[in-house]
Scaffold this motif. Structure first.
Motif, PDB file in Angstrom:
ATOM      1  N   UNK A  64       0.827  -1.208   0.000  1.00  0.00           N
ATOM      2  CA  UNK A  64       0.000   0.000   0.000  1.00  0.00           C
ATOM      3  C   UNK A  64       0.866   1.265   0.000  1.00  0.00           C
ATOM      4  N   UNK A  65       1.991   1.235   0.701  1.00  0.00           N
ATOM      5  CA  UNK A  65       2.925   2.379   0.690  1.00  0.00           C
ATOM      6  C   UNK A  65       3.388   2.629  -0.741  1.00  0.00           C
ATOM      7  N   UNK A  66       3.859   1.576  -1.402  1.00  0.00           N
ATOM      8  CA  UNK A  66       4.370   1.712  -2.764  1.00  0.00           C
ATOM      9  C   UNK A  66       3.256   2.141  -3.731  1.00  0.00           C
ATOM     10  N   UNK A  67       2.087   1.550  -3.596  1.00  0.00           N
ATOM     11  CA  UNK A  67       0.954   1.898  -4.460  1.00  0.00           C
ATOM     12  C   UNK A  67       0.580   3.368  -4.290  1.00  0.00           C
ATOM     13  N   UNK A  68       0.478   3.805  -3.042  1.00  0.00           N
ATOM     14  CA  UNK A  68       0.080   5.188  -2.763  1.00  0.00           C
ATOM     15  C   UNK A  68       1.136   6.174  -3.271  1.00  0.00           C
ATOM     16  N   UNK A 128       5.071  14.335 -11.031  1.00  0.00           N
ATOM     17  CA  UNK A 128       5.290  13.441 -12.178  1.00  0.00           C
ATOM     18  C   UNK A 128       6.764  13.402 -12.591  1.00  0.00           C
ATOM     19  N   UNK A 129       7.546  14.406 -12.199  1.00  0.00           N
ATOM     20  CA  UNK A 129       8.973  14.433 -12.524  1.00  0.00           C
ATOM     21  C   UNK A 129       9.795  13.499 -11.629  1.00  0.00           C
ATOM     22  N   UNK A 130       9.175  12.927 -10.617  1.00  0.00           N
ATOM     23  CA  UNK A 130       9.891  11.996  -9.731  1.00  0.00           C
ATOM     24  C   UNK A 130      10.212  10.702 -10.475  1.00  0.00           C
ATOM     25  N   UNK A 131       9.294  10.254 -11.311  1.00  0.00           N
ATOM     26  CA  UNK A 131       9.448   8.949 -11.949  1.00  0.00           C
ATOM     27  C   UNK A 131       8.669   7.920 -11.157  1.00  0.00           C
ATOM     28  N   UNK A 132       9.092   6.688 -11.202  1.00  0.00           N
ATOM     29  CA  UNK A 132       8.402   5.616 -10.472  1.00  0.00           C
ATOM     30  C   UNK A 132       9.107   5.359  -9.149  1.00  0.00           C
ATOM     31  N   UNK A 133       8.327   5.166  -8.099  1.00  0.00           N
ATOM     32  CA  UNK A 133       8.843   4.841  -6.769  1.00  0.00           C
ATOM     33  C   UNK A 133       8.903   3.325  -6.656  1.00  0.00           C
ATOM     34  N   UNK A 134      10.061   2.795  -6.347  1.00  0.00           N
ATOM     35  CA  UNK A 134      10.221   1.350  -6.192  1.00  0.00           C
ATOM     36  C   UNK A 134      10.777   1.036  -4.816  1.00  0.00           C
ATOM     37  N   UNK A 146      11.236   0.191  15.042  1.00  0.00           N
ATOM     38  CA  UNK A 146      11.686   1.004  13.918  1.00  0.00           C
ATOM     39  C   UNK A 146      11.488   0.248  12.601  1.00  0.00           C
ATOM     40  N   UNK A 147      10.932   0.952  11.634  1.00  0.00           N
ATOM     41  CA  UNK A 147      10.672   0.402  10.311  1.00  0.00           C
ATOM     42  C   UNK A 147      11.504   1.191   9.315  1.00  0.00           C
ATOM     43  N   UNK A 148      12.407   0.507   8.629  1.00  0.00           N
ATOM     44  CA  UNK A 148      13.249   1.157   7.610  1.00  0.00           C
ATOM     45  C   UNK A 148      12.745   0.776   6.238  1.00  0.00           C
ATOM     46  N   UNK A 149      12.577   1.795   5.395  1.00  0.00           N
ATOM     47  CA  UNK A 149      12.163   1.610   4.005  1.00  0.00           C
ATOM     48  C   UNK A 149      13.355   1.942   3.119  1.00  0.00           C
ATOM     49  N   UNK A 150      13.727   0.988   2.256  1.00  0.00           N
ATOM     50  CA  UNK A 150      14.762   1.254   1.246  1.00  0.00           C
ATOM     51  C   UNK A 150      14.053   1.376  -0.102  1.00  0.00           C
ATOM     52  N   UNK A 151      14.410   2.445  -0.845  1.00  0.00           N
ATOM     53  CA  UNK A 151      13.717   2.682  -2.103  1.00  0.00           C
ATOM     54  C   UNK A 151      14.614   3.396  -3.100  1.00  0.00           C
ATOM     55  N   UNK A 152      14.146   3.408  -4.345  1.00  0.00           N
ATOM     56  CA  UNK A 152      14.777   4.235  -5.366  1.00  0.00           C
ATOM     57  C   UNK A 152      13.680   4.812  -6.235  1.00  0.00           C
ATOM     58  N   UNK A 153      14.035   5.888  -6.922  1.00  0.00           N
ATOM     59  CA  UNK A 153      13.111   6.457  -7.899  1.00  0.00           C
ATOM     60  C   UNK A 153      13.710   6.217  -9.276  1.00  0.00           C
ATOM     61  N   UNK A 154      12.857   5.850 -10.209  1.00  0.00           N
ATOM     62  CA  UNK A 154      13.306   5.499 -11.562  1.00  0.00           C
ATOM     63  C   UNK A 154      12.643   6.449 -12.542  1.00  0.00           C
TER      64      UNK A 154
END
Length: 155
Positions: A64-68, A128-134, A146-154
């Motif tokens: 849900x985090x990624x979808x949102x 929209x200039x961010x790209x896709x959040x993965x 503690x919850x750590x989120x690792x991500x990148x933008x494409x």
């Protein structure tokens, strides 16, 4: 335009990832009722942010985090700036993370009607200039809650 004297900024952000950091902070607040990230390392190739939560998120909550995040990016929300004095800070904006010597004039960064917070970093003009959040992965530390989120933008 008025010239405002703000604090020195010693960091060169990657604007898409930095703007995604703002979105992720507000998304976590809205989904989990937590505070903004207490530890963030946001870079061009890979980023990580940590949040104090009351429970370990389920796989469904992680999806849900990624979808949102991608939904917000697709909404093409405008990213705007506003200069205010400390006396003009909106009631829902916290200044507790500003450095002790922060200027009296504060730059607020707004992402549509979704998020507002003080920041002097670089941002994209619209989501929209961010790209896709993965989301690359997560970690849960039960002892620290503690919850750590690792991500990148494409792009």
């Amino acid at each position: 335009m008025d010239d405002y004297i703000l604090n020195e900024h010693n960091k060169e952000e990657f604007p898409p990832a930095h703007t995604a950091e703002h979105l992720l902070n507000q998304t976590m607040i809205r989904i989990f009722g937590c505070e903004r990230s207490y530890n963030a390392h946001v870079e061009r190739k890979k980023s990580k942010m940590s949040f104090h939560l009351d429970h370990k998120p389920s796989r469904q909550e992680e999806r849900e985090i990624e979808r949102r995040m991608n939904e917000l990016i697709d909404e093409d929300l405008p990213v705007t700036f506003e200069f205010v004095t400390r006396d003009e800070i909106p009631f829902d904006v916290k200044l507790d993370r500003l450095p002790g010597d922060a200027s009296d004039t504060i730059r607020l960064v707004r992402i549509g009607d979704y998020d507002v917070c003080p920041c002097i970093g670089k941002h994209v003009r619209s989501t929209s200039q961010i790209g896709r959040f993965e989301m690359l992965g997560t970690n849960w530390d039960e002892h620290e809650r503690s919850f750590r989120v690792r991500f990148k933008v494409i792009a």
